[in-house]
Design a protein around this motif. Sequence first.
Motif, short mmCIF file in Angstrom:
data_model
loop_
_atom_site.label_atom_id
_atom_site.label_comp_id
_atom_site.label_asym_id
_atom_site.label_seq_id
_atom_site.Cartn_x
_atom_site.Cartn_y
_atom_site.Cartn_z
N GLY A 170 2.41 16.16 -19.24
CA GLY A 170 2.96 17.40 -19.77
C GLY A 170 2.84 18.53 -18.76
O GLY A 170 2.57 18.31 -17.58
N THR A 171 3.05 19.75 -19.20
CA THR A 171 2.98 20.90 -18.31
C THR A 171 1.53 21.18 -17.94
O THR A 171 0.67 21.33 -18.80
CB THR A 171 3.59 22.14 -18.99
OG1 THR A 171 4.95 21.86 -19.35
CG2 THR A 171 3.54 23.34 -18.07
N TRP A 172 1.27 21.25 -16.63
CA TRP A 172 -0.09 21.51 -16.15
C TRP A 172 -0.41 22.98 -16.36
O TRP A 172 0.49 23.82 -16.46
CB TRP A 172 -0.19 21.12 -14.69
CG TRP A 172 -1.59 21.02 -14.15
CD1 TRP A 172 -2.13 21.73 -13.11
CD2 TRP A 172 -2.64 20.16 -14.63
NE1 TRP A 172 -3.44 21.36 -12.91
CE2 TRP A 172 -3.78 20.40 -13.83
CE3 TRP A 172 -2.72 19.22 -15.66
CZ2 TRP A 172 -5.00 19.74 -14.03
CZ3 TRP A 172 -3.92 18.55 -15.85
CH2 TRP A 172 -5.04 18.82 -15.04
N HIS A 173 -1.70 23.30 -16.42
CA HIS A 173 -2.11 24.67 -16.76
C HIS A 173 -1.88 25.66 -15.63
O HIS A 173 -2.00 26.88 -15.84
CB HIS A 173 -3.59 24.69 -17.18
CG HIS A 173 -4.53 24.24 -16.12
ND1 HIS A 173 -5.02 25.08 -15.14
CD2 HIS A 173 -5.06 23.01 -15.86
CE1 HIS A 173 -5.82 24.42 -14.34
NE2 HIS A 173 -5.88 23.15 -14.74
N GLU A 174 -1.55 25.17 -14.43
CA GLU A 174 -1.23 26.05 -13.32
C GLU A 174 -0.26 25.32 -12.40
O GLU A 174 -0.16 24.09 -12.43
CB GLU A 174 -2.48 26.46 -12.56
CG GLU A 174 -3.24 25.30 -11.94
CD GLU A 174 -4.51 25.76 -11.24
OE1 GLU A 174 -4.86 26.96 -11.34
OE2 GLU A 174 -5.16 24.92 -10.61
N PRO A 175 0.49 26.05 -11.56
CA PRO A 175 1.42 25.36 -10.65
C PRO A 175 0.68 24.46 -9.67
O PRO A 175 -0.41 24.79 -9.20
CB PRO A 175 2.11 26.52 -9.92
CG PRO A 175 1.88 27.72 -10.76
CD PRO A 175 0.56 27.51 -11.43
N LEU A 176 1.29 23.31 -9.37
CA LEU A 176 0.72 22.35 -8.43
C LEU A 176 1.25 22.56 -7.02
O LEU A 176 0.54 22.28 -6.05
CB LEU A 176 1.02 20.92 -8.89
CG LEU A 176 0.39 20.51 -10.22
CD1 LEU A 176 0.98 19.19 -10.69
CD2 LEU A 176 -1.12 20.42 -10.09
N LEU A 177 2.48 23.01 -6.91
CA LEU A 177 3.07 23.27 -5.60
C LEU A 177 4.29 24.15 -5.75
O LEU A 177 4.87 24.27 -6.83
CB LEU A 177 3.45 21.97 -4.89
CG LEU A 177 4.61 21.14 -5.47
CD1 LEU A 177 5.27 20.29 -4.38
CD2 LEU A 177 4.11 20.21 -6.58
N TRP A 178 4.65 24.78 -4.65
CA TRP A 178 5.94 25.47 -4.54
C TRP A 178 6.86 24.57 -3.75
O TRP A 178 6.46 23.97 -2.74
CB TRP A 178 5.77 26.80 -3.81
CG TRP A 178 7.08 27.44 -3.42
CD1 TRP A 178 7.86 28.26 -4.19
CD2 TRP A 178 7.77 27.29 -2.17
NE1 TRP A 178 8.99 28.62 -3.49
CE2 TRP A 178 8.97 28.03 -2.25
CE3 TRP A 178 7.49 26.58 -1.00
CZ2 TRP A 178 9.87 28.10 -1.20
CZ3 TRP A 178 8.39 26.64 0.05
CH2 TRP A 178 9.57 27.40 -0.05
N LEU A 179 8.13 24.45 -4.21
CA LEU A 179 9.09 23.55 -3.57
C LEU A 179 10.38 24.30 -3.27
O LEU A 179 10.95 24.96 -4.15
CB LEU A 179 9.39 22.36 -4.49
CG LEU A 179 10.36 21.29 -3.95
CD1 LEU A 179 9.73 20.53 -2.79
CD2 LEU A 179 10.76 20.33 -5.06
N ALA A 180 10.84 24.22 -2.03
CA ALA A 180 12.10 24.87 -1.64
C ALA A 180 13.29 24.18 -2.29
O ALA A 180 13.28 22.98 -2.55
CB ALA A 180 12.24 24.85 -0.12
N ASP A 181 14.33 24.97 -2.52
CA ASP A 181 15.52 24.44 -3.18
C ASP A 181 16.41 23.65 -2.24
O ASP A 181 17.11 22.72 -2.67
CB ASP A 181 16.35 25.58 -3.78
CG ASP A 181 15.67 26.24 -4.96
OD1 ASP A 181 14.83 25.58 -5.61
OD2 ASP A 181 15.97 27.43 -5.24
N ASP A 182 16.42 24.01 -0.96
CA ASP A 182 17.38 23.43 -0.02
C ASP A 182 16.69 22.54 1.01
O ASP A 182 15.48 22.62 1.22
CB ASP A 182 18.15 24.54 0.70
CG ASP A 182 18.94 25.41 -0.27
OD1 ASP A 182 19.50 24.86 -1.23
OD2 ASP A 182 18.97 26.64 -0.06
N ARG A 183 17.49 21.71 1.65
CA ARG A 183 16.98 20.80 2.68
C ARG A 183 16.29 21.58 3.80
O ARG A 183 16.76 22.64 4.22
CB ARG A 183 18.14 19.98 3.25
CG ARG A 183 17.71 18.91 4.26
CD ARG A 183 18.92 18.19 4.84
NE ARG A 183 18.48 17.21 5.82
CZ ARG A 183 18.26 15.93 5.57
NH1 ARG A 183 18.47 15.47 4.33
NH2 ARG A 183 17.87 15.10 6.51
N ALA A 184 15.19 21.05 4.27
CA ALA A 184 14.42 21.71 5.32
C ALA A 184 15.10 21.56 6.68
O ALA A 184 15.66 20.51 7.00
CB ALA A 184 13.01 21.13 5.37
#
Length: 268
Positions: A30-44
Amino acid sequence: MATLPNPLPRLTSLGLHLPPGRLIDATDEGTWHEPLLWLADDRATPDAWAALQHPPRAVGLLPLVVDVGGGHGGPEGWELRPGEMTYPGDHDPEEVLADFWDAYAAEGDEWPGLADSPEPAPGRDSDSDTGDSDTGDAVATDIARSLLDDGGPLKDPRLALVPARRSADIPAAIGWTGPANHELDTARLSAVLRSWEDRFGIRVLALGFDHLLVSVATPPATLADAEALAAEHFAFCPDNILQGSDPSLRAYAERQLLDQGAWHFWWD
């Protein structure tokens, strides 16, 4: 063990110049109590890793390349299980490797290249110790640049930021379960990665659904050291050797470890 504050909930106020992206808190539980990572929307792009090296690190965030290709989508669909992970520092890497070796080397009769191999012994190659963190970071930047070139090995690489104490802890910090058929508690594998970070200057560069890629600042320079390390790699990820074209530690050491600046692991 006290946990470090997670900077991700206040990411917008940290003054970091990030491309468009989103916070990931979806897990298999389920939804974790805090963010695990930030992820960019576009290809690196090839230069993107270097841009994320230092300012994020100063606030407790470490860079990572996430491969969202390969049919498994992004981390939201990876069955992340942070609640099932222990702390990497609670595990002894030598004991972890010995446990894995005992479990998998019993198949040595089927694989002549493993039958007479010595058990892994982390630390006996300590002459290669790399105490220079700047060297490890510089090599990681160079490898990341080549990794993110068009035609590189990753199908759809995206930049990410992970709150973690050190690079080796990243897989456990996000609850990654790529090696689930080998080990459910990824913190035990992160303990081994910590040992390699100390001895070889590795950095966790990329994660996919079931594969891991690290850069290596000081790889083994002799065949004897490479073979000793190959035993560790076999215990850490048997599929790397057993499903290769020549399932022997010597062949693996020669082709994949000797003077190689990156190591790739995948679990079936």
